[in-house]
Enzyme design. Structure first.
Site, mmCIF file in Angstrom:
data_model
loop_
_atom_site.group_PDB
_atom_site.id
_atom_site.type_symbol
_atom_site.label_atom_id
_atom_site.label_comp_id
_atom_site.label_asym_id
_atom_site.label_seq_id
_atom_site.Cartn_x
_atom_site.Cartn_y
_atom_site.Cartn_z
ATOM 1 C CE1 TYR A 173 6.091 -3.985 5.656
ATOM 2 C CE2 TYR A 173 7.437 -5.491 4.415
ATOM 3 C CZ TYR A 173 7.427 -4.369 5.110
ATOM 4 O OH TYR A 173 8.605 -3.829 5.561
ATOM 5 C CB ALA A 206 17.450 -4.913 8.033
#
Length: 265
Positions: A173, A206
């Site tokens: 990632y 988030a």
């Protein structure tokens, strides 16, 4: 940790930053940054095409947004960013639905948590294909559209602070998001001749229901507590920065990665 910034604020109302603009947002179904971005763009006055590979969730999201913003044009286009033909068709259908496209938000990405020593080729390839190559496909399609349209535009990519930071189990990632940052910088130089600006946001964490569903709550709590405010960002806080980058308030900003985090690294 507690402090004056540790309590998430309520979402601020729109200020008409994008009145009359036409936008496309990928990976916009569900409860994450994509759907929050679509909502923010609508709240700022834009008409929006939302896109995702998951048709049921996409339809539900579009219907919900249509109820919230009955005065806006909202359309849904199913698209898997791993498929070049579907990505190209997304731009074609979006332009037909909205009359034109001014803003492209490339939000699609896939994470995972696997140490390099145990990571398979398939795990690596899947994350890179969706997160980095998917962003490339969408950027290429949007630039092709903008070059032909001749009216300029804006592209905003969703990167991550993991393009800078190191985190256990996140090599695929992090590599993909670092690639998104490099793609943003290089494509921005090329896009200037078409009157197109390209920037990226790099959120830290988030928190939203889908993330809590696919990640360890203990890990998310730890990551949130490490932030300077002692909390994760609200999706709308990331979306508000994307809206700013899509607006004329950043008319001289291109090739930049804006860290939406209480600390960069």
């Amino acid at each position: 940790m507690t402090g004056p910034l540790s309590t998430p604020p309520a979402a601020i109302p729109g200020h008409g930053l994008l009145t009359g603009r036409k936008a496309v947002v990928t990976a916009a179904a569900g409860t994450g940054i994509g759907s929050a971005t679509a909502r923010r763009l609508l709240d700022e006055g834009a008409d929006v095409v939302v896109s995702d590979w998951h048709e049921r969730r996409l339809t539900e999201t579009a219907e919900l947004l249509a109820k919230e913003f009955p005065e806006r044009t909202i359309a849904a286009v199913v698209c898997d960013v791993r498929d070049t033909a579907q990505v190209n068709q997304l731009l074609t259908e979006a332009a037909a639905a909205l009359g034109r496209v001014d803003i492209m938000v490339n939000n699609a990405g896939l994470g995972g948590e696997t140490p390099v020593v145990d990571m398979t080729d398939e795990q690596w390839d899947q994350v890179l294909d969706i997160t980095l190559t998917g962003t490339f496909r969408c950027t290429r399609a949007a630039l092709g559209y903008f070059r032909g349209a001749g009216h300029g535009g804006v592209i905003v990519n969703n990167a991550s602070v993991l393009g800078w930071r190191a985190q256990h189990g996140q090599a695929h990632y992090a590599a993909a998001k670092a690639g998104v940052m490099a793609l943003t910088r290089c494509s921005a130089v090329e896009a200037a001749e078409f009157g197109v600006r390209i920037n990226a946001v790099a959120p830290s964490i988030a928190r939203h229901p889908f993330l809590d569903k696919v990640s360890s709550s203990d890990l998310l709590d730890q990551l949130s507590e490490r932030e300077a405010f002692g909390r994760a960002a609200e999706p709308w806080e990331v979306a508000a920065t994307i809206a700013m980058l899509a607006s004329d308030y950043t008319s001289y900003l291109t090739g930049e990665v804006v860290s939406v985090s209480s600390q960069r690294a």
